[in-house]
Structures are given as C-alpha cells and as structure tokens.
Scaffold this motif. Sequence first.
Motif, short mmCIF file in Angstrom:
data_model
loop_
_atom_site.label_atom_id
_atom_site.label_comp_id
_atom_site.label_asym_id
_atom_site.label_seq_id
_atom_site.Cartn_x
_atom_site.Cartn_y
_atom_site.Cartn_z
N THR A 2 -0.81 8.01 -10.52
CA THR A 2 -0.85 8.58 -11.86
C THR A 2 -0.80 7.46 -12.88
N PRO A 3 -1.80 7.33 -13.75
CA PRO A 3 -1.79 6.25 -14.73
C PRO A 3 -0.57 6.33 -15.63
N LYS A 4 0.00 5.19 -15.95
CA LYS A 4 1.13 5.17 -16.86
C LYS A 4 0.65 5.40 -18.29
N PRO A 5 1.37 6.20 -19.05
CA PRO A 5 0.96 6.43 -20.44
C PRO A 5 1.04 5.14 -21.24
N LEU A 17 -10.79 15.11 10.00
CA LEU A 17 -11.51 16.31 9.57
C LEU A 17 -10.98 16.84 8.24
N ASP A 18 -9.72 16.57 7.95
CA ASP A 18 -9.11 17.07 6.72
C ASP A 18 -9.74 16.37 5.51
N GLU A 19 -10.54 17.09 4.76
CA GLU A 19 -11.27 16.50 3.63
C GLU A 19 -10.38 16.25 2.42
N THR A 20 -9.10 16.60 2.52
CA THR A 20 -8.18 16.36 1.39
C THR A 20 -7.25 15.19 1.68
N ARG A 21 -7.33 14.60 2.85
CA ARG A 21 -6.41 13.52 3.20
C ARG A 21 -6.68 12.30 2.32
N PRO A 22 -5.65 11.74 1.70
CA PRO A 22 -5.85 10.56 0.83
C PRO A 22 -6.46 9.39 1.59
N ALA A 23 -7.38 8.69 0.93
CA ALA A 23 -8.04 7.50 1.49
C ALA A 23 -8.73 7.82 2.82
N ARG A 24 -9.32 8.96 2.91
CA ARG A 24 -9.93 9.43 4.16
C ARG A 24 -10.99 8.47 4.69
N PHE A 25 -11.93 8.11 3.86
CA PHE A 25 -12.99 7.20 4.28
C PHE A 25 -12.44 5.78 4.48
N SER A 26 -11.59 5.33 3.57
CA SER A 26 -11.09 3.96 3.64
C SER A 26 -10.23 3.73 4.88
N LEU A 85 0.05 -0.59 7.23
CA LEU A 85 -0.74 0.08 6.21
C LEU A 85 -0.58 1.60 6.30
N GLU A 86 -0.32 2.12 7.50
CA GLU A 86 -0.13 3.55 7.65
C GLU A 86 1.15 4.02 6.96
N THR A 87 2.09 3.10 6.76
CA THR A 87 3.36 3.48 6.12
C THR A 87 3.27 3.49 4.60
N ILE A 88 2.17 2.97 4.07
CA ILE A 88 2.02 2.88 2.62
C ILE A 88 1.40 4.16 2.08
N ASP A 89 1.92 4.62 0.97
CA ASP A 89 1.39 5.82 0.33
C ASP A 89 -0.04 5.55 -0.13
N ASP A 140 -10.87 8.81 -2.16
CA ASP A 140 -10.93 7.36 -1.97
C ASP A 140 -11.13 6.56 -3.25
N ALA A 141 -10.67 7.12 -4.37
CA ALA A 141 -10.81 6.40 -5.64
C ALA A 141 -9.54 5.68 -6.06
N SER A 142 -8.49 5.79 -5.27
CA SER A 142 -7.21 5.20 -5.65
C SER A 142 -7.19 3.70 -5.37
N PRO A 143 -6.32 2.96 -6.08
CA PRO A 143 -6.17 1.52 -5.80
C PRO A 143 -5.79 1.24 -4.35
N MET A 144 -4.98 2.13 -3.75
CA MET A 144 -4.57 1.90 -2.37
C MET A 144 -5.75 2.03 -1.42
N ALA A 145 -6.64 2.97 -1.70
CA ALA A 145 -7.83 3.13 -0.85
C ALA A 145 -8.69 1.86 -0.93
N ARG A 146 -8.83 1.31 -2.13
CA ARG A 146 -9.58 0.07 -2.28
C ARG A 146 -8.91 -1.07 -1.52
N THR A 147 -7.58 -1.08 -1.54
CA THR A 147 -6.84 -2.12 -0.83
C THR A 147 -7.10 -2.05 0.67
N LEU A 148 -7.17 -0.85 1.22
CA LEU A 148 -7.45 -0.68 2.65
C LEU A 148 -8.82 -1.25 3.00
N ARG A 149 -9.81 -1.00 2.15
CA ARG A 149 -11.15 -1.51 2.43
C ARG A 149 -11.18 -3.03 2.33
N LEU A 150 -10.48 -3.58 1.36
CA LEU A 150 -10.43 -5.04 1.22
C LEU A 150 -9.68 -5.67 2.39
#
Length: 200
Positions: free
Chosen positions: A190-193, A82-91, A181-185, A143-153
Amino acid sequence: MMIKPQRKNNPAALRLKLLDSAAKLIVDHGLPTLTLENVAREAGVSKGGLLHHYNSKDALIGGLFDMVVDWFDSQVEEVIVLDETRPARFSRAYLQVVANIDMSVPAEKRLAVLILMLSSNPHFCARWNSWVDERLQRHHTTDASPMARTLRLAADGLWLSDLGGGPDSVASTRSDILQFLETIDTGPTTPKPNADKGGQ
C-alpha cells in the motif's frame, strides 16, 4: 523391377537437431564458432540441407532463440500455481524455473546459457522483454508489486551466477535462497500517503 523403399523425411526432427547442434557450438565454443558450415558438420547434414530449413545464419539464430523461449515458457506454465489470486504468481514460477535448472544436464545448461547470451543482442533482448511484458500483462493483478519484481531480479541474478560459475550456483545455496524468498510477503504494498508540505 525392384522399388527402393523411400526414407520418410522428418523435417521437425531435423530442425531440432540443427538447433541443438547450434546450441552446443555456442555453449561449448562461443558465438564466433556459429557458422552454417560448423552447424551442418555438427548435425551431420549438408550445408544445403541446413539452408533448406534455415536460409541464413540470422534465421538459424532466430529459430534457436524461439526454441529456448518456448522451452522456458513451457517450464513456467508447468509450475505456476492454479490459484489466479496468489501474490506474485508468475514471478514465483519464473524464479522457481531458473532456480531448478540443472547445470550438470547439458541440454538444460545450453538452454539457460543461451537465453542469457542471445539476450545480450539488442534484437533478441527486445524479444525476450516482449515475452516478459506479455506475461506481466497477463498476471498484472498479482505481479505488479515491488516484491514480485524482486523475485524476478533474483532469478536473473541466479542466471548470471550460473553463467560465471559463481559460488551461488550450488544446489544447496539455491534451495536456501528459495526457502528464504518464500518467507517474504509477496502481496501488494500500500503506497504511503504523501506528507503535507510544510509538515502540516
């Protein structure tokens, strides 16, 4: 005069029966066996009765695809936090649904395999991608992070393993994968400069 009791029609139940019969044929015997005659025979109805609800083989397959996508969508909605701020919520929910599919249950196996088989068709692949894209737009803040994409893949990989009956389809292995996977952030990265040219 004796009046015969009229049998009430249940179009929704018959359509479901036709789709289930079509799914059984595809999973048990392959796509080439999916003919209107075979589906009607499997469902115990006349071909005319089938055509009343699905006027072509393409219409039947389209109905079948809609059924499995609706099922998958409902499963995701059931487990998404239910928490709409949880990272990778949909993934996370996407992966959980795939990982919890019980391939020993015929109905669940049919739905899991059908999505993969039908999605190999360019038309249905586009429709499946549209479903995923719509959900990603809805959950773009989480769900726009690389980790979220990794979960879906990872979830898609589990599906492929199921389709081939691979060693990673074992329930205990799936549990280990989910725990790992639950242990992974899964938070946003943050993009590297960019480094200055010339090392300055």
